[in-house]
Design an enzyme around this catalytic site. Sequence first.
Site, PDB file in Angstrom:
ATOM      1  N   CYS A  77      -8.527  -6.114  -3.986  1.00  0.00           N
ATOM      2  CA  CYS A  77      -9.805  -6.752  -3.653  1.00  0.00           C
ATOM      3  C   CYS A  77     -10.490  -7.285  -4.914  1.00  0.00           C
ATOM      4  O   CYS A  77      -9.930  -8.125  -5.600  1.00  0.00           O
ATOM      5  CB  CYS A  77     -10.694  -5.808  -2.842  1.00  0.00           C
ATOM      6  SG  CYS A  77     -12.003  -6.707  -1.966  1.00  0.00           S
ATOM      7  N   HIS A 177      -7.565  -4.721   1.484  1.00  0.00           N
ATOM      8  CA  HIS A 177      -7.721  -3.295   1.195  1.00  0.00           C
ATOM      9  C   HIS A 177      -6.528  -2.531   1.758  1.00  0.00           C
ATOM     10  O   HIS A 177      -6.513  -2.178   2.933  1.00  0.00           O
ATOM     11  CB  HIS A 177      -9.017  -2.766   1.812  1.00  0.00           C
ATOM     12  CG  HIS A 177     -10.241  -3.263   1.119  1.00  0.00           C
ATOM     13  ND1 HIS A 177     -10.714  -2.698  -0.044  1.00  0.00           N
ATOM     14  CD2 HIS A 177     -11.075  -4.292   1.399  1.00  0.00           C
ATOM     15  CE1 HIS A 177     -11.792  -3.341  -0.448  1.00  0.00           C
ATOM     16  NE2 HIS A 177     -12.025  -4.322   0.418  1.00  0.00           N
ATOM     17  N   GLU A 179      -5.719   0.461   1.306  1.00  0.00           N
ATOM     18  CA  GLU A 179      -6.070   1.849   1.639  1.00  0.00           C
ATOM     19  C   GLU A 179      -6.655   1.994   3.041  1.00  0.00           C
ATOM     20  O   GLU A 179      -6.705   3.108   3.571  1.00  0.00           O
ATOM     21  CB  GLU A 179      -7.025   2.419   0.587  1.00  0.00           C
ATOM     22  CG  GLU A 179      -8.426   1.836   0.586  1.00  0.00           C
ATOM     23  CD  GLU A 179      -8.581   0.515  -0.155  1.00  0.00           C
ATOM     24  OE1 GLU A 179      -9.730   0.038  -0.265  1.00  0.00           O
ATOM     25  OE2 GLU A 179      -7.555  -0.047  -0.609  1.00  0.00           O
TER      26      GLU A 179
END
Length: 195
Positions: A77, A177, A179
Amino acid sequence: MKTVIIKYNAGNVQSVMYALDRLGADYLYTDDESEIRSADKVIFPGVGEASTTMAYLREKKLDLLIPSLKQPVFGTCVGMQLMCRYSEENDTTCMGIFDVDVKRFPVIPGVKVPHMGWNNITGYQTELTESLPDNAYVYFVHSYAAPVCAETVAVCDYIHPFSAMLKKDNFYAAQFHCEISGAAGQKIIENFLNI
């Protein structure tokens, strides 16, 4: 294996830690130069605004440290955007690892910016996407993006095609992202740890 998450004034670090926990990875969250240099893998995550984040990196001399690293480094990001040459977000000179400028999405009536939510990525050309299904869906939240360039290794299309992932030498980056991108994002992180 020692994995370091670079500590700086960026949000969403806890989600990165949870993703590493799910993979059983040992990691350290630090801004200490010797710890970062001695790591096997370095993760440079980010949620934030380019100019204030770069100012913090310069204050801590991380803007000089990160481009000098020789081990695999993965930026996500804002981390990815700061690894580029320049960002239109508050006229910010970045680290210049990737030879591309980050630009704001154009204003188009009826099209929402930021680009926020699930979107698919295509054109994989990196070991980080190994074993991913075609057109994998990942989670984006951003108003700025790097255009498709020589270092692009995955593409997303929102308003126009842009770099979803970049790679140069030992540096890897994703605009989305990982994650919080479900199984696809988790696989990308796992592939990075296995380089």
